[in-house]
Design a protein around this motif. Sequence first.
Motif, PDB file in Angstrom:
ATOM      1  N   HIS A  79     -77.435 -71.911  76.159  1.00 43.25           N
ATOM      2  CA  HIS A  79     -76.477 -70.972  75.568  1.00 43.25           C
ATOM      3  C   HIS A  79     -77.256 -69.788  75.006  1.00 43.25           C
ATOM      4  O   HIS A  79     -77.436 -69.674  73.793  1.00 43.25           O
ATOM      5  CB  HIS A  79     -75.668 -71.646  74.453  1.00 43.25           C
ATOM      6  CG  HIS A  79     -74.902 -72.836  74.910  1.00 43.25           C
ATOM      7  ND1 HIS A  79     -73.710 -72.734  75.590  1.00 43.25           N
ATOM      8  CD2 HIS A  79     -75.174 -74.161  74.813  1.00 43.25           C
ATOM      9  CE1 HIS A  79     -73.271 -73.952  75.873  1.00 43.25           C
ATOM     10  NE2 HIS A  79     -74.143 -74.831  75.420  1.00 43.25           N
ATOM     11  N   PRO A  80     -77.736 -68.901  75.892  1.00 39.77           N
ATOM     12  CA  PRO A  80     -78.541 -67.774  75.415  1.00 39.77           C
ATOM     13  C   PRO A  80     -77.743 -66.846  74.507  1.00 39.77           C
ATOM     14  O   PRO A  80     -76.523 -66.716  74.649  1.00 39.77           O
ATOM     15  CB  PRO A  80     -78.964 -67.064  76.699  1.00 39.77           C
ATOM     16  CG  PRO A  80     -78.008 -67.521  77.736  1.00 39.77           C
ATOM     17  CD  PRO A  80     -77.513 -68.873  77.323  1.00 39.77           C
TER      18      PRO A  80
ATOM     19  N   LEU B 108     -79.729 -71.699  63.409  1.00 35.19           N
ATOM     20  CA  LEU B 108     -79.197 -72.818  64.195  1.00 35.19           C
ATOM     21  C   LEU B 108     -77.714 -73.033  63.901  1.00 35.19           C
ATOM     22  O   LEU B 108     -76.914 -73.270  64.814  1.00 35.19           O
ATOM     23  CB  LEU B 108     -79.976 -74.101  63.903  1.00 35.19           C
ATOM     24  CG  LEU B 108     -81.372 -74.197  64.499  1.00 35.19           C
ATOM     25  CD1 LEU B 108     -82.087 -75.429  63.956  1.00 35.19           C
ATOM     26  CD2 LEU B 108     -81.318 -74.238  66.013  1.00 35.19           C
ATOM     27  N   LYS B 109     -77.345 -72.946  62.637  1.00 32.28           N
ATOM     28  CA  LYS B 109     -75.936 -73.101  62.258  1.00 32.28           C
ATOM     29  C   LYS B 109     -75.086 -71.977  62.849  1.00 32.28           C
ATOM     30  O   LYS B 109     -73.990 -72.228  63.369  1.00 32.28           O
ATOM     31  CB  LYS B 109     -75.790 -73.116  60.739  1.00 32.28           C
ATOM     32  CG  LYS B 109     -76.376 -74.336  60.078  1.00 32.28           C
ATOM     33  CD  LYS B 109     -76.270 -74.209  58.563  1.00 32.28           C
ATOM     34  CE  LYS B 109     -77.004 -75.289  57.839  1.00 32.28           C
ATOM     35  NZ  LYS B 109     -76.960 -75.088  56.371  1.00 32.28           N
ATOM     36  N   LEU B 110     -75.591 -70.740  62.750  1.00 30.36           N
ATOM     37  CA  LEU B 110     -74.859 -69.608  63.320  1.00 30.36           C
ATOM     38  C   LEU B 110     -74.676 -69.779  64.822  1.00 30.36           C
ATOM     39  O   LEU B 110     -73.594 -69.528  65.363  1.00 30.36           O
ATOM     40  CB  LEU B 110     -75.602 -68.295  63.050  1.00 30.36           C
ATOM     41  CG  LEU B 110     -75.620 -67.769  61.632  1.00 30.36           C
ATOM     42  CD1 LEU B 110     -76.488 -66.519  61.551  1.00 30.36           C
ATOM     43  CD2 LEU B 110     -74.226 -67.474  61.144  1.00 30.36           C
TER      44      LEU B 110
ATOM     45  N   TRP C 292     -71.243 -70.120  66.886  1.00 29.42           N
ATOM     46  CA  TRP C 292     -70.995 -69.112  67.914  1.00 29.42           C
ATOM     47  C   TRP C 292     -70.673 -69.785  69.248  1.00 29.42           C
ATOM     48  O   TRP C 292     -69.716 -69.407  69.927  1.00 29.42           O
ATOM     49  CB  TRP C 292     -72.219 -68.205  68.032  1.00 29.42           C
ATOM     50  CG  TRP C 292     -72.137 -67.160  69.085  1.00 29.42           C
ATOM     51  CD1 TRP C 292     -71.430 -65.996  69.033  1.00 29.42           C
ATOM     52  CD2 TRP C 292     -72.803 -67.168  70.351  1.00 29.42           C
ATOM     53  NE1 TRP C 292     -71.625 -65.282  70.195  1.00 29.42           N
ATOM     54  CE2 TRP C 292     -72.460 -65.978  71.012  1.00 29.42           C
ATOM     55  CE3 TRP C 292     -73.663 -68.068  70.974  1.00 29.42           C
ATOM     56  CZ2 TRP C 292     -72.939 -65.671  72.282  1.00 29.42           C
ATOM     57  CZ3 TRP C 292     -74.141 -67.757  72.231  1.00 29.42           C
ATOM     58  CH2 TRP C 292     -73.779 -66.572  72.872  1.00 29.42           C
ATOM     59  N   VAL C 293     -71.442 -70.805  69.613  1.00 27.10           N
ATOM     60  CA  VAL C 293     -71.200 -71.525  70.866  1.00 27.10           C
ATOM     61  C   VAL C 293     -69.841 -72.212  70.818  1.00 27.10           C
ATOM     62  O   VAL C 293     -69.066 -72.145  71.771  1.00 27.10           O
ATOM     63  CB  VAL C 293     -72.326 -72.553  71.141  1.00 27.10           C
ATOM     64  CG1 VAL C 293     -71.953 -73.493  72.282  1.00 27.10           C
ATOM     65  CG2 VAL C 293     -73.638 -71.838  71.438  1.00 27.10           C
ATOM     66  N   ASN C 294     -69.527 -72.859  69.703  1.00 24.76           N
ATOM     67  CA  ASN C 294     -68.257 -73.577  69.579  1.00 24.76           C
ATOM     68  C   ASN C 294     -67.047 -72.652  69.585  1.00 24.76           C
ATOM     69  O   ASN C 294     -65.946 -73.080  69.926  1.00 24.76           O
ATOM     70  CB  ASN C 294     -68.246 -74.437  68.318  1.00 24.76           C
ATOM     71  CG  ASN C 294     -69.155 -75.635  68.437  1.00 24.76           C
ATOM     72  OD1 ASN C 294     -69.489 -76.077  69.535  1.00 24.76           O
ATOM     73  ND2 ASN C 294     -69.580 -76.162  67.308  1.00 24.76           N
ATOM     74  N   SER C 295     -67.241 -71.395  69.208  1.00 26.56           N
ATOM     75  CA  SER C 295     -66.114 -70.455  69.157  1.00 26.56           C
ATOM     76  C   SER C 295     -65.853 -69.777  70.496  1.00 26.56           C
ATOM     77  O   SER C 295     -64.833 -69.115  70.660  1.00 26.56           O
ATOM     78  CB  SER C 295     -66.372 -69.384  68.098  1.00 26.56           C
ATOM     79  OG  SER C 295     -67.411 -68.514  68.517  1.00 26.56           O
ATOM     80  N   ARG C 296     -66.751 -69.954  71.440  1.00 21.32           N
ATOM     81  CA  ARG C 296     -66.604 -69.303  72.741  1.00 21.32           C
ATOM     82  C   ARG C 296     -65.611 -70.068  73.611  1.00 21.32           C
ATOM     83  O   ARG C 296     -65.537 -71.295  73.547  1.00 21.32           O
ATOM     84  CB  ARG C 296     -67.957 -69.214  73.436  1.00 21.32           C
ATOM     85  CG  ARG C 296     -68.925 -68.344  72.644  1.00 21.32           C
ATOM     86  CD  ARG C 296     -70.261 -68.261  73.277  1.00 21.32           C
ATOM     87  NE  ARG C 296     -70.160 -67.405  74.446  1.00 21.32           N
ATOM     88  CZ  ARG C 296     -71.080 -67.326  75.380  1.00 21.32           C
ATOM     89  NH1 ARG C 296     -72.159 -68.054  75.310  1.00 21.32           N
ATOM     90  NH2 ARG C 296     -70.931 -66.528  76.396  1.00 21.32           N
ATOM     91  N   PRO C 297     -64.839 -69.355  74.419  1.00 20.64           N
ATOM     92  CA  PRO C 297     -63.883 -70.021  75.313  1.00 20.64           C
ATOM     93  C   PRO C 297     -64.603 -70.985  76.262  1.00 20.64           C
ATOM     94  O   PRO C 297     -65.699 -70.695  76.740  1.00 20.64           O
ATOM     95  CB  PRO C 297     -63.260 -68.867  76.101  1.00 20.64           C
ATOM     96  CG  PRO C 297     -63.547 -67.643  75.302  1.00 20.64           C
ATOM     97  CD  PRO C 297     -64.802 -67.911  74.533  1.00 20.64           C
ATOM     98  N   GLY C 298     -63.998 -72.121  76.484  1.00 20.00           N
ATOM     99  CA  GLY C 298     -64.575 -73.104  77.393  1.00 20.00           C
ATOM    100  C   GLY C 298     -65.569 -74.032  76.735  1.00 20.00           C
ATOM    101  O   GLY C 298     -66.205 -74.843  77.398  1.00 20.00           O
ATOM    102  N   SER C 299     -65.707 -73.929  75.419  1.00 17.07           N
ATOM    103  CA  SER C 299     -66.662 -74.805  74.718  1.00 17.07           C
ATOM    104  C   SER C 299     -66.028 -76.125  74.377  1.00 17.07           C
ATOM    105  O   SER C 299     -64.898 -76.268  74.136  1.00 17.07           O
ATOM    106  CB  SER C 299     -67.143 -74.151  73.431  1.00 17.07           C
ATOM    107  OG  SER C 299     -67.853 -72.996  73.720  1.00 17.07           O
TER     108      SER C 299
END
Length: 75
Positions: free
Chosen positions: A29-30, A62-64, A68-75
């Motif tokens: 997840h770059p 790391l928390k951010l 960020w990854v969890n808020s992206r569509p398809g996560s």
Amino acid sequence: MAVSLISPYVAADEIKLKEAADLLAETGHPISVSTLERLCRRQGVPMTKHGRANAASWTELLKLHRNWVNSRPGS
């Protein structure tokens, strides 16, 4: 006599944002340095300057990144 600026915030696990972005890219997840900077500003994560580069707490980054990854569509 010049007075140097002393930051009241010094993270024990401080890392430059470029180095953090390189490490986070290995997760699959770059994230760009500019996105990390924006997230830090929005969430109030303190950053310090090291020359021209910003640095912040690796733990906070790391928390951010997780959020960020969890808020992206398809996560």
